[in-house]
Design a protein around this motif. Sequence first.
Motif, PDB file in Angstrom:
ATOM      1  N   SER A   1     -14.074   6.057  -7.228  1.00 32.98           N
ATOM      2  CA  SER A   1     -14.835   5.444  -6.125  1.00 32.98           C
ATOM      3  C   SER A   1     -14.595   3.942  -6.029  1.00 32.98           C
ATOM      4  N   LEU A   2     -13.319   3.548  -6.079  1.00 30.88           N
ATOM      5  CA  LEU A   2     -12.964   2.124  -5.993  1.00 30.88           C
ATOM      6  C   LEU A   2     -12.559   1.782  -4.554  1.00 30.88           C
ATOM      7  N   PRO A   3     -12.574   0.493  -4.163  1.00 31.43           N
ATOM      8  CA  PRO A   3     -12.130   0.128  -2.807  1.00 31.43           C
ATOM      9  C   PRO A   3     -10.659   0.501  -2.613  1.00 31.43           C
ATOM     10  N   PRO A   4     -10.304   1.033  -1.422  1.00 31.81           N
ATOM     11  CA  PRO A   4      -8.903   1.415  -1.184  1.00 31.81           C
ATOM     12  C   PRO A   4      -7.976   0.206  -1.138  1.00 31.81           C
ATOM     13  N   LEU A   5      -6.662   0.476  -1.286  1.00 31.58           N
ATOM     14  CA  LEU A   5      -5.673  -0.604  -1.406  1.00 31.58           C
ATOM     15  C   LEU A   5      -5.696  -1.552  -0.206  1.00 31.58           C
ATOM     16  N   ASN A   6      -5.795  -0.982   0.978  1.00 26.91           N
ATOM     17  CA  ASN A   6      -5.794  -1.794   2.202  1.00 26.91           C
ATOM     18  C   ASN A   6      -6.932  -2.820   2.158  1.00 26.91           C
ATOM     19  N   GLU A   7      -8.099  -2.342   1.737  1.00 32.54           N
ATOM     20  CA  GLU A   7      -9.286  -3.206   1.675  1.00 32.54           C
ATOM     21  C   GLU A   7      -9.109  -4.297   0.615  1.00 32.54           C
ATOM     22  N   VAL A   8      -8.531  -3.910  -0.533  1.00 31.10           N
ATOM     23  CA  VAL A   8      -8.295  -4.883  -1.612  1.00 31.10           C
ATOM     24  C   VAL A   8      -7.401  -6.009  -1.103  1.00 31.10           C
ATOM     25  N   GLY A   9      -6.340  -5.638  -0.384  1.00 28.52           N
ATOM     26  CA  GLY A   9      -5.382  -6.626   0.149  1.00 28.52           C
ATOM     27  C   GLY A   9      -6.068  -7.591   1.113  1.00 28.52           C
ATOM     28  N   LEU A  10      -6.869  -7.053   2.038  1.00 31.37           N
ATOM     29  CA  LEU A  10      -7.529  -7.918   3.032  1.00 31.37           C
ATOM     30  C   LEU A  10      -8.599  -8.790   2.378  1.00 31.37           C
ATOM     31  N   THR A  11      -9.295  -8.235   1.370  1.00 28.48           N
ATOM     32  CA  THR A  11     -10.346  -8.995   0.682  1.00 28.48           C
ATOM     33  C   THR A  11      -9.759 -10.213  -0.020  1.00 28.48           C
ATOM     34  N   CYS A  12      -8.542 -10.071  -0.560  1.00 26.52           N
ATOM     35  CA  CYS A  12      -7.880 -11.212  -1.213  1.00 26.52           C
ATOM     36  C   CYS A  12      -7.727 -12.368  -0.232  1.00 26.52           C
ATOM     37  N   PHE A  13      -7.289 -12.064   0.968  1.00 24.08           N
ATOM     38  CA  PHE A  13      -7.088 -13.112   1.988  1.00 24.08           C
ATOM     39  C   PHE A  13      -8.440 -13.728   2.368  1.00 24.08           C
ATOM     40  N   ARG A  14      -9.453 -12.845   2.502  1.00 23.26           N
ATOM     41  CA  ARG A  14     -10.777 -13.334   2.904  1.00 23.26           C
ATOM     42  C   ARG A  14     -11.342 -14.297   1.855  1.00 23.26           C
ATOM     43  N   ASP A  15     -11.244 -13.858   0.577  1.00 23.79           N
ATOM     44  CA  ASP A  15     -11.876 -14.652  -0.478  1.00 23.79           C
ATOM     45  C   ASP A  15     -11.138 -15.950  -0.763  1.00 23.79           C
ATOM     46  N   LEU A  16      -9.797 -15.925  -0.618  1.00 25.73           N
ATOM     47  CA  LEU A  16      -9.020 -17.109  -0.999  1.00 25.73           C
ATOM     48  C   LEU A  16      -8.679 -18.022   0.178  1.00 25.73           C
TER      49      LEU A  16
ATOM     50  N   SER B   1       0.838  -1.205   0.000  1.00 27.74           N
ATOM     51  CA  SER B   1       0.000   0.000   0.000  1.00 27.74           C
ATOM     52  C   SER B   1       0.870   1.252   0.000  1.00 27.74           C
ATOM     53  N   ARG B   2       2.040   1.130   0.637  1.00 29.31           N
ATOM     54  CA  ARG B   2       2.951   2.291   0.622  1.00 29.31           C
ATOM     55  C   ARG B   2       3.546   2.489  -0.787  1.00 29.31           C
ATOM     56  N   PHE B   3       3.986   1.365  -1.395  1.00 28.83           N
ATOM     57  CA  PHE B   3       4.578   1.473  -2.739  1.00 28.83           C
ATOM     58  C   PHE B   3       3.559   2.070  -3.711  1.00 28.83           C
ATOM     59  N   PHE B   4       2.317   1.628  -3.625  1.00 28.96           N
ATOM     60  CA  PHE B   4       1.272   2.028  -4.579  1.00 28.96           C
ATOM     61  C   PHE B   4       0.460   3.227  -4.059  1.00 28.96           C
ATOM     62  N   TYR B   5       1.022   3.952  -3.102  1.00 28.33           N
ATOM     63  CA  TYR B   5       0.279   4.989  -2.380  1.00 28.33           C
ATOM     64  C   TYR B   5      -0.384   6.022  -3.292  1.00 28.33           C
ATOM     65  N   TYR B   6       0.291   6.302  -4.407  1.00 30.48           N
ATOM     66  CA  TYR B   6      -0.249   7.336  -5.295  1.00 30.48           C
ATOM     67  C   TYR B   6      -1.613   6.936  -5.862  1.00 30.48           C
ATOM     68  N   LEU B   7      -1.814   5.650  -6.054  1.00 25.62           N
ATOM     69  CA  LEU B   7      -3.115   5.147  -6.535  1.00 25.62           C
ATOM     70  C   LEU B   7      -4.219   5.505  -5.533  1.00 25.62           C
ATOM     71  N   ASP B   8      -3.894   5.288  -4.257  1.00 22.11           N
ATOM     72  CA  ASP B   8      -4.875   5.561  -3.187  1.00 22.11           C
ATOM     73  C   ASP B   8      -5.273   7.026  -3.175  1.00 22.11           C
ATOM     74  N   ARG B   9      -4.293   7.901  -3.427  1.00 19.95           N
ATOM     75  CA  ARG B   9      -4.557   9.340  -3.273  1.00 19.95           C
ATOM     76  C   ARG B   9      -5.445   9.891  -4.377  1.00 19.95           C
ATOM     77  N   TYR B  10      -5.213   9.455  -5.617  1.00 14.35           N
ATOM     78  CA  TYR B  10      -5.928  10.091  -6.728  1.00 14.35           C
ATOM     79  C   TYR B  10      -6.876   9.161  -7.464  1.00 14.35           C
ATOM     80  N   PHE B  11      -6.304   8.087  -8.014  1.00 14.98           N
ATOM     81  CA  PHE B  11      -7.067   7.205  -8.895  1.00 14.98           C
ATOM     82  C   PHE B  11      -8.318   6.634  -8.199  1.00 14.98           C
ATOM     83  N   ILE B  12      -8.124   6.067  -6.990  1.00 15.62           N
ATOM     84  CA  ILE B  12      -9.225   5.418  -6.256  1.00 15.62           C
ATOM     85  C   ILE B  12     -10.308   6.422  -5.901  1.00 15.62           C
ATOM     86  N   ALA B  13      -9.888   7.595  -5.434  1.00 13.65           N
ATOM     87  CA  ALA B  13     -10.846   8.624  -5.024  1.00 13.65           C
ATOM     88  C   ALA B  13     -11.714   9.035  -6.212  1.00 13.65           C
ATOM     89  N   ARG B  14     -11.065   9.207  -7.373  1.00  9.22           N
ATOM     90  CA  ARG B  14     -11.832   9.667  -8.544  1.00  9.22           C
ATOM     91  C   ARG B  14     -12.799   8.608  -9.036  1.00  9.22           C
TER      92      ARG B  14
END
Length: 672
Positions: free
Chosen positions: A127-142, A112-125
């Motif tokens: 309305s996508l799930p934030p990086l932290n949530e994406v990471g945890l969802t992967c563990f939940r689903d798999l 999430s730190r490496f990809f931080y720029y995605l969180d700041r601009y791309f996701i906000a514009r």
Amino acid sequence: MTMNERKTIDLEQGWEFMQKGITKLKNILEGLPEPQFSSEDYMMLYTTIYNMCTQKPPHDYSQQLYDKYRESFEEYITSTVLPSLREKHDEFMLRELVKRWANHKIMVRWLSRFFYYLDRYFIARRSLPPLNEVGLTCFRDLVYQELNAKVRDAVISLIDQEREGEQIDRALLKNVLDIFVEIGMGQMDQYENDFEAAMLKDTAAYYSRKASNWILEDSCPDYMLKAEECLRREKERVSHYLHSSSEPKLLEKVQNELLSVYATQLLEKEHSGCHALLRDDKVEDLSRMFRLFSKITKGLDPVSSIFKQHVTAEGMTLVKQAEDAASNKKAEKKDVVGLQEQVFVRKVIELHDKYLAYVNDCFQNHSLFHKALKEAFEVFCNKGVAGSTSAELLATFCDNILKKGGSEKLSDEAIEETLEKVVKLLAYISDKDLFAEFYRKKLARRLLFDKSANDDHERCILTKLKQQCGGQFTSKMEGMVTDLTLAKENQTSFEEYLSTNPHANPGIDLTVTVLTTGFWPSYKSFDLNLPAEMVNFNFSYFLVISFLPFGKFEPKTMELIVTTYQASALLLFNSSDRLSYSEIMTQLNLSDDDVVRLLHSLSRYAIDASIVRIMKSRKVLGHQQLVMECVEQLGRMFKPDFKAIKKRIEDLITRDYLERDKDNPNMFRYLA
């Protein structure tokens, strides 16, 4: 270098660089020898993402990088995490899961730190799930979706092992259950549906098995000890590894299986149930019973019902004992006036003290038990004993405490305490007005014949009665006490007047008590012809007059303290040596019955004197001998009535001239 001069990074080249960093991170997580990330490493990775997201289209790779971020987790989980978990079972699988979850959270934090720029601009514009949530969802689903049932069963199995007394790794369970909570990302659905529901079902089954054995083997106190211990341990279990929200649900299951299901059986156990605990004064067990049954719905209802039955039965036993004793006294023709009734009231007070303490201590002042105590006492306190109503018994009991020479020899403090308790008992009496009537009559006798031992105590009980029954109830009684206080002041003024006006003194001492009609019990009035010596005294209203006439008895003056009627009769003999019965009747203007009563009352002084003379010389004497000697002595003057002699003996006992032998109530001892 300006934005336009910056060299465009294509997706493949940029991702290759990023993948090196991700591989390094995975190696660190797998524990392989790998140097830690330096700030330069981190900045290079961050800047690469930044550059790839800020290039002009079609070279803005924000969406592709967002997808690759998720794919990095999916690839790692599929290739490394799942295989390592699938090969392990039970506790080992749980340890591996805890380790993998901890690593996964580290990986999410770094990526999430490496990809931080995605969180700041791309996701906000977008309305996508934030990086932290994406990471945890992967563990939940798999991982979580595949393994949660196995994990749940392993955890429940360990909990049951612990319940059976085995040592388990509580910290491990805490870490596993934290996964159920954290994977919900702020919601408790996973913890509640995937773990808690099954755990609660297992708990119910576990304690159902236990209870079905214990209820057969154990006494009620032993069973309750086990139940309380189980509840304590389950509570402890929550604090060590379950989520705090499980506590009420878990305890409810345990209480239901151990207590609700077996409530009736437990309370009614033949030799150790609630009845037996009350009978044997098992205060600690009763306290435990209250603590346990207060936790279940309507659990206290049967306990308070049994308490009420028990107290009622105890009270009825006292009534029966008093009845039996009273009928025995009648059969033996013993004249122990009211003694048995006094004992009865004293025992009822002791019973109330005992069970009020139970209500306050064992039953923690609970209103249900106050109600049960009240209802129980209302049953037997309104029974009455040997023809006397409870209202009369209580009034007589108070009279005995408050009058001089009463049978209750108590300290001031004990008197106040006892009066307080009597007033509490009055709350259970249905006919309080009847008590007031008896009390007023006895109060009148104490006040008018100077029999009251202590004014403070008289006022003290009136205050207590006022608090209990209201001002209306005591207003007349308070008026009576006030009348007496005023009368004493009037008497002092009157005596001062006589000493300064000797001509007004007819040679008799006169005490007049002026009373307010409305306050006092109504007395029969007579048209008595007063002797001339008395007529000179003019008072507007009086009810009771005590005279101190002085008759000349050679060789010395004798002082007699007598009532108005007795004084009137005696003064007739100032002008005649002998008078016939009919002459006395005519001169005093009294009826036949009244003259008989009056002459009887005067003859009692002779009986008193005779009894005292006999006892003074004999010191100790049996009832029968005393009566016979008294009849013999008085036979020269008149034939005394046996009942009158008995009554005079009782009166001399209350006035401390004689006392009964402690071991033999038919034996009297002279008190010098």
